[in-house]
Design an enzyme around this catalytic site. Sequence first.
Site, PDB file in Angstrom:
ATOM      1  N   GLU A 129      -5.641  -8.880  75.431  1.00 20.81           N
ATOM      2  CA  GLU A 129      -4.783  -8.863  76.615  1.00 20.81           C
ATOM      3  C   GLU A 129      -5.337  -7.873  77.637  1.00 20.81           C
ATOM      4  OE1 GLU A 129      -1.366  -5.487  75.948  1.00 20.81           O
ATOM      5  OE2 GLU A 129      -0.829  -7.513  75.317  1.00 20.81           O
ATOM      6  N   ASP A 177      -2.302 -15.070  74.701  1.00 21.58           N
ATOM      7  CA  ASP A 177      -2.186 -14.555  76.061  1.00 21.58           C
ATOM      8  C   ASP A 177      -3.491 -13.919  76.515  1.00 21.58           C
ATOM      9  OD1 ASP A 177      -1.818 -12.435  74.249  1.00 21.58           O
ATOM     10  OD2 ASP A 177      -0.505 -11.340  75.624  1.00 21.58           O
TER      11      ASP A 177
END
Length: 351
Positions: free
Chosen positions: A60, A117
């Site tokens: 991330e 993500d």
Amino acid sequence: MLPRRAALLAMSGSMAGASAAKAQSPDHFHRIQWAAFRNRFMAPEGRIIDTGNDHVSHTEGQGWAMLAAVRADDRASFEKLHRWTNRTLRRQGDELFAWRFRPGAARPVDDPNNATDGDLFIAWALLEAGRRWGRADCTTQGTAMARDILRLLCAQAGPFTVLLPGSQGFQRTDHTVVNPSYYAFPAIRALAMALPDPAWLRLAADGVALLRASRFGRWGLPPDWLTIRHADGALALPGDWAPRFSYDAVRVPLYLAWVGLADEPALIGPADFWSDRQHRHMPAWTDLTNDGISPYAASPGITEVARLTRALRERSRWLADRPVGALDMPNYYSAALSLLAGLAAWDSGMA
């Protein structure tokens, strides 16, 4: 508005075109914000350091920083970030990345699972780098990542086409676990433009439907983690994680704001929660089973996300109210949220 209509708006070519155009002329505030973030959290080799979590690095942080570097036209930093991420976290057998690096450990990359993500943002950053700097290799890698995200991370859970948080461990015998904050709609939009496929629209539409259906507690908030029962699609808070709207779920309204979906319940609920006048301080989290709130105030990064959602709800402009400094960056995650809020405001026309 039906979820499909909302998904179409989130993935509209006109908004994406505006984002791409703005990416070619970054504003002065973003350059300053990125430089402050880079100078504090990026190691010389290109590793983003999570100062609040044993100084680990994860995809991330690499993805967010790569995108911010592209937007700031900081090619040297982007190349360091890209090189370290490829060399250290790239998995064998597909185009995704192992999610975590632990410095000093006997095996710094001890879990080969990905974090979806992070992969979404890395792919998005690569695609933007390819356009900005004519890097065909980045375009190729970003497109290959998009293909594997569709191939390995989309699944059916009850009536929903869902985005798995990782390729392993989230599909259980009778239910699937999802993380609502992994629905990074601006990244999904960018990948859909690079690799057109109807599956992206199904994924986005069902993601919107899932967010509308998974609201808990007094303020109707999305949770950090959610289970979907296979038999009937029933939604519940999982027992494996605290039943909170917290540090993960704060990104749900951020990503909805990023694509301009001001009227979605998953944005309205957090905006109401953060602005509730009964709070003595802006809470960092709430327990969705009893409406209890954190005994301490939200970080500056969460405050910036709250300001962004409020500006979108009021159809006003989001403006940085003070220069970026050490007080605005108590730790990596707070600083990252502030960085992302600025990008979201820029892309959605609020800056």
